[in-house]
Design a protein around this motif. Structure first.
Motif, PDB file in Angstrom:
ATOM      1  N   PRO A 167      58.029  32.832 -15.792  1.00 58.13           N
ATOM      2  CA  PRO A 167      57.392  33.680 -14.782  1.00 58.13           C
ATOM      3  C   PRO A 167      57.659  33.124 -13.385  1.00 58.13           C
ATOM      4  N   LEU A 168      57.897  34.013 -12.445  1.00 55.31           N
ATOM      5  CA  LEU A 168      58.142  33.585 -11.071  1.00 55.31           C
ATOM      6  C   LEU A 168      56.824  33.249 -10.399  1.00 55.31           C
ATOM      7  N   ARG A 169      56.766  32.079  -9.771  1.00 57.47           N
ATOM      8  CA  ARG A 169      55.561  31.670  -9.063  1.00 57.47           C
ATOM      9  C   ARG A 169      55.520  32.258  -7.653  1.00 57.47           C
ATOM     10  N   GLY A 170      56.695  32.513  -7.052  1.00 55.99           N
ATOM     11  CA  GLY A 170      56.746  33.073  -5.709  1.00 55.99           C
ATOM     12  C   GLY A 170      58.170  33.447  -5.344  1.00 55.99           C
ATOM     13  N   VAL A 171      58.307  34.361  -4.359  1.00 53.35           N
ATOM     14  CA  VAL A 171      59.604  34.830  -3.887  1.00 53.35           C
ATOM     15  C   VAL A 171      59.648  34.691  -2.372  1.00 53.35           C
TER      16      VAL A 171
END
Length: 320
Positions: free
Chosen positions: A202-206
């Protein structure tokens, strides 16, 4: 502004005198009257090349190259933080470079071959296992090919954790894109086939750095059409269009970085994008890259100059 073939940057000693006398400082950027990319590309890179040369040994020793797909465009570089003795885990940062959809590489030809390596080393020193993938370019591929390549690079990380190192924390993965690379980074979570996170990642931030969020603005011209395939494809699949098409989607936390001396059109599209975010109740973190033009944002990293924006980005990611 982003369209057309880019010539290789000229060397510093080939620059006209106004750039030559201040080529080793951020003053070189401030003294450039133009902000359009085609005008500032070569002079900006040439201003920073001499400052990156002392980092050559560090960059090359911090980097390992891996293949994540079948073609030469499916390779990536991993930059490792300095060895820690406390057993601390390091978040993982994927950086997607720009290039107007038709250009770009994780490693340039000499004498500009330390470009992007400086980005990898900078964030590795900030404590991130930093991954810089190549991806297919237009017109050899079109939307969403490059975003699919970025997803494949993310999936490679899940399948090859040992290559990231024992300290890599795959529970804290961030995605950063600059310019056209930011378009691809945004497409990864927002394009319908891509909204399901990579299994186990899962991406924590972009982080989106000076991104053309749409192309309906004088000066942008047909920039996106070669990548999106047609004016209709550009209108339907730009980051702004993807955002508006997914009003119920909850994205990872967003940080938006804007260069102070970006071309005027980038400020217009950023305003439109921020307005659309606000309509959906999404509040991104805003980071101003003071003094920077569109190219110096990345090329300054590691030189000790113009790094404040990246320091803010690193703190933002570390806080999530």
């Amino acid at each position: 502004m982003l369209s057309g073939k880019r010539r290789l940057p000229v060397l510093t000693h080939h620059l006209p005198p106004p750039y030559l006398h201040c080529a080793l400082t951020m003053d070189a950027v401030a003294n450039m009257r133009e902000t359009e990319i085609k005008e500032i590309l070569g002079p900006t890179i040439s201003a920073f090349v001499p400052l990156l040369e002392p980092l050559r040994t560090e960059i090359e020793s911090a980097r390992k190259t891996f293949r994540y797909g079948d073609t030469d465009r499916h390779q990536l570089d991993v930059y490792y933080p300095p060895a820690a003795t406390d057993g601390a885990k390091h978040p993982v940062l994927f950086f997607v470079y720009g290039g107007g959809f038709v250009n770009g590489a994780r490693t340039f030809p000499a004498p500009t071959d330390l470009g992007y390596g400086n980005v990898g080393l900078y964030f590795a020193k900030q404590g991130f296992v930093t991954v810089i993938p190549d991806y297919r370019l237009a017109p050899a591929t079109t939307f969403p090919g490059p975003a699919e390549d970025v997803r494949a690079a993310l999936a490679w990380a899940v399948a090859h954790p040992a290559d990231l190192g024992d300290s890599a924390d795959l529970e804290r993965v961030f995605l950063m894109g600059h310019s056209a690379g930011g378009v691809h980074a945004f497409t990864v979570p927002y394009h319908p086939p891509s909204r399901t996170p990579v299994p186990g990642l899962p991406l924590r931030g972009v982080v989106l750095v000076s991104v053309p969020f749409h192309f309906d603005f004088p000066g942008m011209g047909s920039t996106g059409d070669v990548y999106y395939g047609s004016p209709g494809g550009t209108a339907a699949h730009s980051p702004l269009a993807l955002l508006k098409a997914a009003p119920e989607f909850v994205p990872p936390p967003l940080a938006l970085v804007q260069g102070e001396r970006d071309p005027p059109g980038f400020f217009v599209v950023a305003k439109d994008f921020n307005g659309a975010l606000a309509e959906q109740g999404i509040v991104p973190t805003q980071i101003a890259a003071k003094g920077h033009n569109h190219i110096s944002l990345t090329w300054a990293l590691g030189t000790g100059q113009g790094e404040a924006w990246a320091e803010e980005v690193a703190k933002w990611m570390q806080g999530l």
